[in-house]
Design an enzyme around this catalytic site. Sequence first.
Site, PDB file in Angstrom:
ATOM      1  N   ALA A  26       0.797  -1.230   0.000  1.00 14.35           N
ATOM      2  CA  ALA A  26       0.000   0.000   0.000  1.00 14.35           C
ATOM      3  C   ALA A  26       0.834   1.287   0.000  1.00 14.35           C
ATOM      4  CB  ALA A  26      -0.930   0.000   1.201  1.00 14.35           C
TER       5      ALA A  26
ATOM      6  N   THR B 277       0.147   5.452  -1.677  1.00 17.97           N
ATOM      7  CA  THR B 277      -0.384   6.554  -0.863  1.00 17.97           C
ATOM      8  C   THR B 277      -0.160   7.906  -1.544  1.00 17.97           C
ATOM      9  OG1 THR B 277       1.617   6.306   0.464  1.00 17.97           O
ATOM     10  CG2 THR B 277      -0.406   5.519   1.446  1.00 17.97           C
TER      11      THR B 277
ATOM     12  N   ILE C 116      -4.464  -3.666  -5.221  1.00 12.24           N
ATOM     13  CA  ILE C 116      -5.511  -4.023  -6.185  1.00 12.24           C
ATOM     14  C   ILE C 116      -5.934  -2.788  -6.980  1.00 12.24           C
ATOM     15  CG2 ILE C 116      -6.377  -6.016  -4.888  1.00 12.24           C
ATOM     16  CD1 ILE C 116      -8.583  -4.210  -3.745  1.00 12.24           C
ATOM     17  N   ASP C 117      -5.128  -1.715  -6.885  1.00 11.79           N
ATOM     18  CA  ASP C 117      -5.527  -0.437  -7.478  1.00 11.79           C
ATOM     19  C   ASP C 117      -5.170  -0.271  -8.953  1.00 11.79           C
ATOM     20  OD1 ASP C 117      -2.732   0.129  -7.465  1.00 11.79           O
ATOM     21  OD2 ASP C 117      -2.895   1.029  -5.470  1.00 11.79           O
TER      22      ASP C 117
ATOM     23  N   HIS D 153      -3.129 -10.053  -5.389  1.00 12.54           N
ATOM     24  CA  HIS D 153      -4.507 -10.104  -4.869  1.00 12.54           C
ATOM     25  C   HIS D 153      -5.533  -9.652  -5.901  1.00 12.54           C
ATOM     26  CE1 HIS D 153      -2.446  -9.701  -0.693  1.00 12.54           C
ATOM     27  NE2 HIS D 153      -2.648 -10.971  -0.995  1.00 12.54           N
TER      28      HIS D 153
ATOM     29  N   CYS E 183     -24.982  -5.196 -12.519  1.00  7.66           N
ATOM     30  CA  CYS E 183     -25.781  -6.154 -13.268  1.00  7.66           C
ATOM     31  C   CYS E 183     -25.367  -6.107 -14.744  1.00  7.66           C
ATOM     32  CB  CYS E 183     -27.260  -5.805 -13.113  1.00  7.66           C
ATOM     33  SG  CYS E 183     -28.336  -6.866 -14.100  1.00  7.66           S
TER      34      CYS E 183
ATOM     35  N   CYS F  90     -26.784 -10.305 -19.916  1.00  5.15           N
ATOM     36  CA  CYS F  90     -27.331 -11.578 -19.406  1.00  5.15           C
ATOM     37  C   CYS F  90     -27.985 -11.467 -18.033  1.00  5.15           C
ATOM     38  CB  CYS F  90     -26.218 -12.632 -19.360  1.00  5.15           C
ATOM     39  SG  CYS F  90     -25.079 -12.420 -17.984  1.00  5.15           S
TER      40      CYS F  90
HETATM   41 ZN   LIG Z   1     -23.032 -11.811 -18.310  1.00  2.62          ZN
END
Ligand SMILES: [Zn+2]
EC number: 2.3.1.286
Length: 234
Positions: free
Chosen positions: A25, A29, A102-103, A118, A143, A147
Site C-alpha cells: 500500500a 499513498t 488491487i488499485d 490479490h 448487473c 445476461c
Molecule cells: Zn453476463
Amino acid sequence: MQTIDKKKAATLIEQAETITFLTGAGVSTASGVHDYRSLSGLYQGVEQPEYLLSHSCMIEEPEKFYSFIQTLYHPKAKPNMIHLKMAELGRIKDTWVISQNIDGLHAAAGTKHLVNFHGDLYDCYCRKCGQNVSAKTYLLSDCHDRCGGQIRPNIVLYEEGLEERAIELSIEAVAEADLVVIVGTTFQVHPFCDLIHYAANTAKILVINQTAIQLNRDAYFFKQDAASVFETIL
Ligand SMILES: [Zn+2]
C-alpha cells in the site's frame, strides 16, 4: 537489518541486473489511494470489512457488497513516481513487480512483468457468462446488461483462494532476482510475505519502508518513504 542511506539504496537498485519488487500500500499513498487493510484507511468506522469483502457477502448480500466495493475505486488516481520508475527500470533491465495492491496503478504505469497477487479492481467480469466488463461499466451497475448476471472485480475476496498462476510466477520472479526490494509494506500478509523464502541465498534484500519489518534473513533497510529513493534513480 542493516540501516543504509538513500544513496546506498539507490546504488543497490542501479547496480542490480535482475530486480523483483514486492510492493504494498505504501507505494500508492502518494497517488491518494489508501491502504484498504489499515485502520487509518477506509476501514475506519466501517463495520465488518472482512465480511463486506468476502465471497459470502457478494453472494448473500450483493447490494451491500457492491456499495462497499465502490468505495475502493479511485478512477482518477494516477501512477506516481514510484510506479513510473519501476516501469522504467523494466524497460532497461530484467524487472518484475509483484504487488499486493488491487488499485491497478502498476499496470497503468506500464509495468510489463507484473503480478497482481490479490487481483486488480479494474479487471472485471460477469459471474454468469464470464465476459469481461470495463470497470467503468461496473461502477454504473453490477448487473450485466447482456445476461443479467452479477459483475464482480477480479480480486481475491476473503474466503477465496489465490490464483495458482500468480503464486507460481511470483515464486519464479523472486527466485531469479539478484535483488529483491520490499517496498511500502509491513510485510505481514500471508502468503505474500512468505515469497521472500524463495530468494536465492546470494540475492540481496532491500527493504524500503517507514517502519522496520520482520525478516529471518539479512537485509538492507532504508527507513523512509519510498518516493525519496525512486526520485534519485534513473
Ligand atoms: Zn453476463
